[in-house]
Design a protein around this motif. Sequence first.
Motif, PDB file in Angstrom:
ATOM      1  N   LYS A 168       0.824  -1.215   0.000  1.00 54.50           N
ATOM      2  CA  LYS A 168       0.000   0.000   0.000  1.00 54.50           C
ATOM      3  C   LYS A 168       0.857   1.263   0.000  1.00 54.50           C
ATOM      4  O   LYS A 168       0.518   2.251  -0.651  1.00 54.50           O
ATOM      5  N   GLY A 169       1.961   1.218   0.717  1.00 58.17           N
ATOM      6  CA  GLY A 169       2.831   2.388   0.759  1.00 58.17           C
ATOM      7  C   GLY A 169       3.398   2.718  -0.608  1.00 58.17           C
ATOM      8  O   GLY A 169       3.486   3.896  -0.990  1.00 58.17           O
ATOM      9  N   GLU A 170       3.766   1.694  -1.339  1.00 56.44           N
ATOM     10  CA  GLU A 170       4.317   1.898  -2.678  1.00 56.44           C
ATOM     11  C   GLU A 170       3.261   2.450  -3.630  1.00 56.44           C
ATOM     12  O   GLU A 170       3.517   3.388  -4.392  1.00 56.44           O
ATOM     13  N   LEU A 171       2.059   1.888  -3.568  1.00 59.09           N
ATOM     14  CA  LEU A 171       0.981   2.350  -4.436  1.00 59.09           C
ATOM     15  C   LEU A 171       0.564   3.778  -4.104  1.00 59.09           C
ATOM     16  O   LEU A 171       0.261   4.574  -4.998  1.00 59.09           O
ATOM     17  N   LEU A 172       0.562   4.122  -2.827  1.00 57.21           N
ATOM     18  CA  LEU A 172       0.199   5.479  -2.442  1.00 57.21           C
ATOM     19  C   LEU A 172       1.233   6.479  -2.945  1.00 57.21           C
ATOM     20  O   LEU A 172       0.890   7.572  -3.402  1.00 57.21           O
ATOM     21  N   ALA A 173       2.503   6.091  -2.889  1.00 57.96           N
ATOM     22  CA  ALA A 173       3.565   6.962  -3.407  1.00 57.96           C
ATOM     23  C   ALA A 173       3.397   7.178  -4.906  1.00 57.96           C
ATOM     24  O   ALA A 173       3.574   8.296  -5.411  1.00 57.96           O
ATOM     25  N   ILE A 174       3.053   6.107  -5.627  1.00 55.91           N
ATOM     26  CA  ILE A 174       2.819   6.219  -7.067  1.00 55.91           C
ATOM     27  C   ILE A 174       1.633   7.127  -7.340  1.00 55.91           C
ATOM     28  O   ILE A 174       1.677   7.977  -8.233  1.00 55.91           O
ATOM     29  N   ALA A 175       0.562   6.953  -6.561  1.00 60.08           N
ATOM     30  CA  ALA A 175      -0.647   7.759  -6.750  1.00 60.08           C
ATOM     31  C   ALA A 175      -0.358   9.238  -6.510  1.00 60.08           C
ATOM     32  O   ALA A 175      -0.786  10.100  -7.295  1.00 60.08           O
ATOM     33  N   ARG A 176       0.364   9.533  -5.460  1.00 64.24           N
ATOM     34  CA  ARG A 176       0.661  10.933  -5.144  1.00 64.24           C
ATOM     35  C   ARG A 176       1.522  11.581  -6.222  1.00 64.24           C
ATOM     36  O   ARG A 176       1.246  12.697  -6.657  1.00 64.24           O
ATOM     37  N   LEU A 177       2.544  10.885  -6.658  1.00 66.51           N
ATOM     38  CA  LEU A 177       3.422  11.468  -7.674  1.00 66.51           C
ATOM     39  C   LEU A 177       2.702  11.607  -9.010  1.00 66.51           C
ATOM     40  O   LEU A 177       2.867  12.605  -9.713  1.00 66.51           O
ATOM     41  N   THR A 178       1.882  10.610  -9.352  1.00 65.37           N
ATOM     42  CA  THR A 178       1.138  10.663 -10.607  1.00 65.37           C
ATOM     43  C   THR A 178       0.238  11.887 -10.664  1.00 65.37           C
ATOM     44  O   THR A 178       0.192  12.608 -11.678  1.00 65.37           O
ATOM     45  N   MET A 179      -0.483  12.163  -9.578  1.00 66.37           N
ATOM     46  CA  MET A 179      -1.388  13.311  -9.566  1.00 66.37           C
ATOM     47  C   MET A 179      -0.618  14.632  -9.507  1.00 66.37           C
ATOM     48  O   MET A 179      -1.053  15.632 -10.089  1.00 66.37           O
ATOM     49  N   GLN A 180       0.518  14.641  -8.842  1.00 64.70           N
ATOM     50  CA  GLN A 180       1.348  15.847  -8.822  1.00 64.70           C
ATOM     51  C   GLN A 180       1.864  16.164 -10.222  1.00 64.70           C
ATOM     52  O   GLN A 180       1.885  17.338 -10.640  1.00 64.70           O
ATOM     53  N   LEU A 181       2.293  15.135 -10.941  1.00 68.97           N
ATOM     54  CA  LEU A 181       2.802  15.341 -12.293  1.00 68.97           C
ATOM     55  C   LEU A 181       1.691  15.801 -13.235  1.00 68.97           C
ATOM     56  O   LEU A 181       1.914  16.636 -14.108  1.00 68.97           O
ATOM     57  N   LEU A 182       0.499  15.254 -13.048  1.00 68.03           N
ATOM     58  CA  LEU A 182      -0.632  15.668 -13.874  1.00 68.03           C
ATOM     59  C   LEU A 182      -0.935  17.152 -13.639  1.00 68.03           C
ATOM     60  O   LEU A 182      -1.114  17.920 -14.582  1.00 68.03           O
ATOM     61  N   ALA A 183      -0.975  17.555 -12.358  1.00 71.49           N
ATOM     62  CA  ALA A 183      -1.244  18.962 -12.031  1.00 71.49           C
ATOM     63  C   ALA A 183      -0.151  19.871 -12.583  1.00 71.49           C
ATOM     64  O   ALA A 183      -0.430  20.964 -13.093  1.00 71.49           O
TER      65      ALA A 183
END
Length: 216
Positions: A168-183
């Motif tokens: 879960k920690g790895e997936l959450l890190a991916i999710a956070r970075l993905t949305m930051q890059l999109l923004a």
Amino acid sequence: MGEEVAVRRRRQLEPTGQPRRIPQQKRGRERFEKILSVALELIEKNGSDALKMSEIVEKAELSFGALYQYFPDKSSIIRTLAERFNEQGRACVKAELATVTDAATLRQALCNIADQYYDFFRQEPVMRDIWVATQADRLLQEIDAEDMEFHAQALFSVLAKLEPERGKGELLAIARLTMQLLAAAVRYAISLDDVDGRAAIALYQRMLPTAIARLS
């Protein structure tokens, strides 16, 4: 002017950045909405940096006391407007992520979100101005951080279903970075003219990996 100074001194001891209260009665609600409507007009005309409480008082035909009854400062007005615009963005993200069933549809959902956010900011110059303002004001940065975490958690929920064996920690890190890059991609794109902006969004979309959940 004397009234403004007196009210301002009283509110110096109070927390800023948030509305003092959201009225429940019809008359108070109408006054609350009028203040926001006037603020939108002034921001569209002159930008959020030039927004002044005195101009809102004059254009809305209110006293300083009436204005400060709802909004203690300019940041609280901009915060309220930003939160309202963010609600529209969250609805977009939720709707797109609800269609995801696999890696391909996840990638397409993120592409759609980027397109919709870009179009939204192009069509709403006031929101574009406010979004920039949230980056420059320390109090308003909280709004952006809260909104980004909402999007990250929404994406995390999808990733967890697609890749249940991953940590879960790895997936959450991916999710956070993905949305930051999109923004970041959208923020960069709207700083350009429309032709170059759309080209930047298209380039970002081509750079998205096919299997986002497989990133490590």
